[in-house]
Design an enzyme around this catalytic site. Structure first.
Site, mmCIF file in Angstrom:
data_model
loop_
_atom_site.group_PDB
_atom_site.id
_atom_site.type_symbol
_atom_site.label_atom_id
_atom_site.label_comp_id
_atom_site.label_asym_id
_atom_site.label_seq_id
_atom_site.Cartn_x
_atom_site.Cartn_y
_atom_site.Cartn_z
ATOM 1 N N GLU B 69 54.711 59.127 67.774
ATOM 2 C CA GLU B 69 54.153 58.455 68.960
ATOM 3 C C GLU B 69 55.080 57.379 69.510
ATOM 4 O O GLU B 69 55.072 57.097 70.708
ATOM 5 C CB GLU B 69 52.791 57.857 68.636
ATOM 6 C CG GLU B 69 51.679 58.877 68.394
ATOM 7 C CD GLU B 69 51.617 59.345 66.935
ATOM 8 O OE1 GLU B 69 52.541 59.027 66.156
ATOM 9 O OE2 GLU B 69 50.627 60.026 66.578
ATOM 10 N N GLN B 132 40.361 56.610 60.795
ATOM 11 C CA GLN B 132 41.333 56.414 61.874
ATOM 12 C C GLN B 132 40.835 55.457 62.958
ATOM 13 O O GLN B 132 41.197 55.578 64.125
ATOM 14 C CB GLN B 132 41.779 57.752 62.490
ATOM 15 C CG GLN B 132 42.620 58.579 61.507
ATOM 16 C CD GLN B 132 43.400 59.693 62.150
ATOM 17 O OE1 GLN B 132 42.966 60.275 63.144
ATOM 18 N NE2 GLN B 132 44.543 60.039 61.572
#
Lengths: 84, 570
Positions: B69, B132
């Site tokens: 990312e 998460q």
């Protein structure tokens, strides 16, 4: 010596944390906080007593940094307040 | 009925029949991105962002699947710098979101327009330490221009419209949109987006009059140019102003190219690794006209001794920068180009200009390094010359970054993409990807080092996947060169954790990613290497072994005045 900064702002999500965080990151200690929601509910007023962490920190610079935050409508920078 | 009347009637009919079709929040998001003119989205899928990935196929958006990312955020950053429009990156919640953080901070420090979209766990799970889950809104508060958590699916079009307006308006910067998973799934009729434009404050005529008076009275004026000129796309106004007044000009790292670096008025970059001529001119000037720069410590050295005899005129789009570090005699906030066009005074500075020019010529860099090894500054000078004006250099961070700034030629600021404020090692390759997608006709050259490339080497897979003709020049000194240089000069040669002599064979690594590669280590191989690098149609990596003891010169030691430059000894 601390000074009282008045901040009028739109109380959107995160606004309060964003304002106080900016004040601390820019080198000022937050010594006191007061907040009231305006009757119309569209904006809020935050009053923060701040004290510079070192002599190089200027209130006029802090004022400009606060003004550029999205949702900040007005800033008042009154005269310095004597220590209690 | 007249054509005009027919058009009105048709419009009334359209509006009467228009009913917002209830669709998922994710589809609203994709449509909103399309409405903003977004063509490329850099991202990586994962659990919480899956509704958005479900809505991507069939849209006009091209998704660029990166391999980390951080690569997405840095590619979006470069895309934003080249196009002037927000680069868009997309990641899932938790580690996907935190992996964006460096790229968001990079964009914030360099005032780059960006919209970062993160998935979030579903609203009822937020605040429960769910799988998460991370408070990316809170984590990024200090490094975004603004941020949003979507609380109603119907708000998505308005949130996206506002995010883009904020990212590109005024002083640009990154804006975060955190999208809880249920907001992406939920079906809603969209609320109408509110158009919002951040207008530049009107330029203060009185301040301009004062500035003109200072310029007219100056005898040793210097123009000090920063990245704000490129952000404002005010290069033409800047060049006109400099040329009308014959102003010796210096630039920050981000200001390079605002005036062509081979322009007779240009004295070079100022600051820590600035040119002798630039630093001396600033030290001796009686008027410093700062345009779109922020008196950053890398540019000023010891602030108290920076331009000690100068009055300061400061022009910036962001009023908060004026007087932040150096008090200005005159501050002009607002549209930089408009302000420059209205500065009409002429200083009497012929003798000063000639003196600056002589100093520039007498202290020009030397390229006759002893030995037969590859001398990186000479290689970069030759590569830049051969690549021409259509080239875009994307740099990593370290010694090579400074060599690019010192020795490459730039005729436009968008030709030099560098992580100036944050100094992000690993910027170069993802930035090359972003630059190529933003400007496919450009010759994009990433200059990297053996330390930096390892920070995002996985993006070679992205280069290969999309067959991007990125030209990578890897300057390998088997060291963390800049840290080694500082340890040599300022830490009594106590070399601590800078040895990278166990690097992999970078040419083999590149080939393993499916990228053509070769290695050189001798000076007489340089011209052939440049030709091969530029001639090759697909991606290519040129691995260059250089002397590990080579340093970047000049160098202003920390906490010193810019005139206290250390120079090379040969």
């Amino acid at each position: 010596m601390s000074a009282r900064v008045g901040i009028e702002f739109v109380p959107i999500e995160g606004a309060l944390v964003r304002l106080l965080g900016l004040i601390e990151r820019r080198g000022f200690e937050v010594r006191g906080v007061r907040m009231a929601e305006r009757p119309c509910g569209r904006s809020a007023t935050l009053s923060v007593d701040v004290s510079p962490r070192d002599p190089g920190r200027r209130l006029d610079v802090l004022e400009q940094q606060l003004r550029r935050l999205h949702g900040v409508q007005d800033i008042t920078m009154p005269t310095a307040k004597a220590p209690a | 009925m007249s054509p005009f009347g027919a058009a009105i009637a048709a419009r009334i009919l359209d509006e009467a029949e228009w009913r917002p079709e209830p669709v998922s929040g994710a589809r609203l998001l994709v449509r909103a991105l399309e409405r903003e003119g977004v063509r490329h989205v850099f991202g990586y899928p994962g659990g919480a962002i899956m509704p958005v990935y479900d809505a991507l196929p069939g849209s006009s958006l091209q998704h660029i699947l990166v391999r980390h990312e951080q690569g997405a955020a840095l590619a979006a950053d470069a895309y934003g710098r080249v196009t002037g429009e927000p680069g868009v990156c997309l990641a899932t919640s938790g580690p996907g979101a935190t992996n964006l953080v460096t790229g968001i901070a990079n964009a914030f420090m360099d005032s780059v327009p960006m919209v970062a979209i993160t998935g979030q766990v579903a609203s009822p799970l937020m605040g429960t330490d769910a799988f998460q889950e991370v408070d990316i809104f809170g984590i990024t508060l200090p490094i975004v221009k603004h941020s949003f958590v979507v609380r109603r699916s119907a708000d998505i079009p308005a949130v996206v419209a506002e995010a883009f307006a904020l990212a590109r308006g005024g002083r640009p910067g990154p804006v975060l949109i955190d999208l809880p998973k249920d907001m992406g799934v939920m079906v809603a009729g969209p609320a109408e987006p509110a158009a919002r434009v951040e207008l530049a404050p009107p330029v203060d005529g009185q301040a301009l009059a004062q500035a003109n008076a200072l310029i007219a009275a100056a005898r040793r004026p210097v123009l000090y140019v920063g990245g704000g000129v490129a952000i404002a796309r005010a290069e033409r106004s800047l060049r006109g102003f400099a040329e009308r007044n014959g102003l010796p000009t210096v630039a920050t790292l981000k200001g390079l190219g605002a005036i062509p670096t081979d322009h007779p008025l240009f004295l070079g970059m100022l600051g820590m690794h600035g040119s002798h001529a630039a630093n001396i001119a600033v030290d001796e000037c009686d008027l410093l006209i700062c345009v779109g720069a922020r008196f950053d410590d890398r540019a000023t050295g010891k602030l108290d001794s920076f331009a000690p005899n100068a009055r300061v005129i400061h022009l910036d789009r962001d009023p908060a920068e004026i007087g932040k570090l150096r008090r200005a005699c005159v501050g002009v906030a607002g549209d930089i180009g408009a302000a420059l066009d209205r500065l009409s005074a002429r200083p009497d500075a012929v003798a000063w200009r000639e003196r600056c020019g002589r100093n520039m010529r007498s202290t020009a860099p030397r390229y006759d390094a002893p030995g037969n090894g590859v001398y990186a500054p000479a290689l970069l000078r030759d590569l830049s010359k051969a690549a021409g004006d259509r080239a875009i250099f994307t740099c990593d961070v370290g010694q090579h970054q400074m060599w690019v700034a010192q020795h490459c030629r730039f005729s436009r600021p968008q030709a030099h993409l560098t992580s100036a404020g944050l100094g992000t090692m690993g910027y170069g390759v993802p930035a090359g990807i972003g630059a190529l997608l933003a400007d496919p006709d450009a010759t994009v050259i990433t200059v990297t080092g053996d330390g930096s490339i390892m920070m995002n080497i996985q993006e070679l897979a992205t280069v290969r996947r999309y067959r991007l003709p990125l030209k990578i020049l890897l300057l390998d000194n088997s060291q963390l060169g800049m840290v080694r240089q500082w340890q040599e000069l300022f830490f009594a040669e106590n070399f601590s954790e800078v040895d990278l002599s166990d690097n992999p064979d970078f040419a083999e690594v590149a080939r393993a990613f499916g990228i053509e590669a070769f290695t050189i280590d001798h000076r007489d191989e340089v011209s052939g290497a440049i030709e091969r690098l530029l001639r090759t149609e697909g991606p290519i990596l040129c691995h260059v072994r250089i002397d590990s003891r080579e340093n970047v010169w000049p160098l202003v030691p920390p906490n010193s005045s810019n005139v206290q430059m250390l120079e090379r000894t040969w």
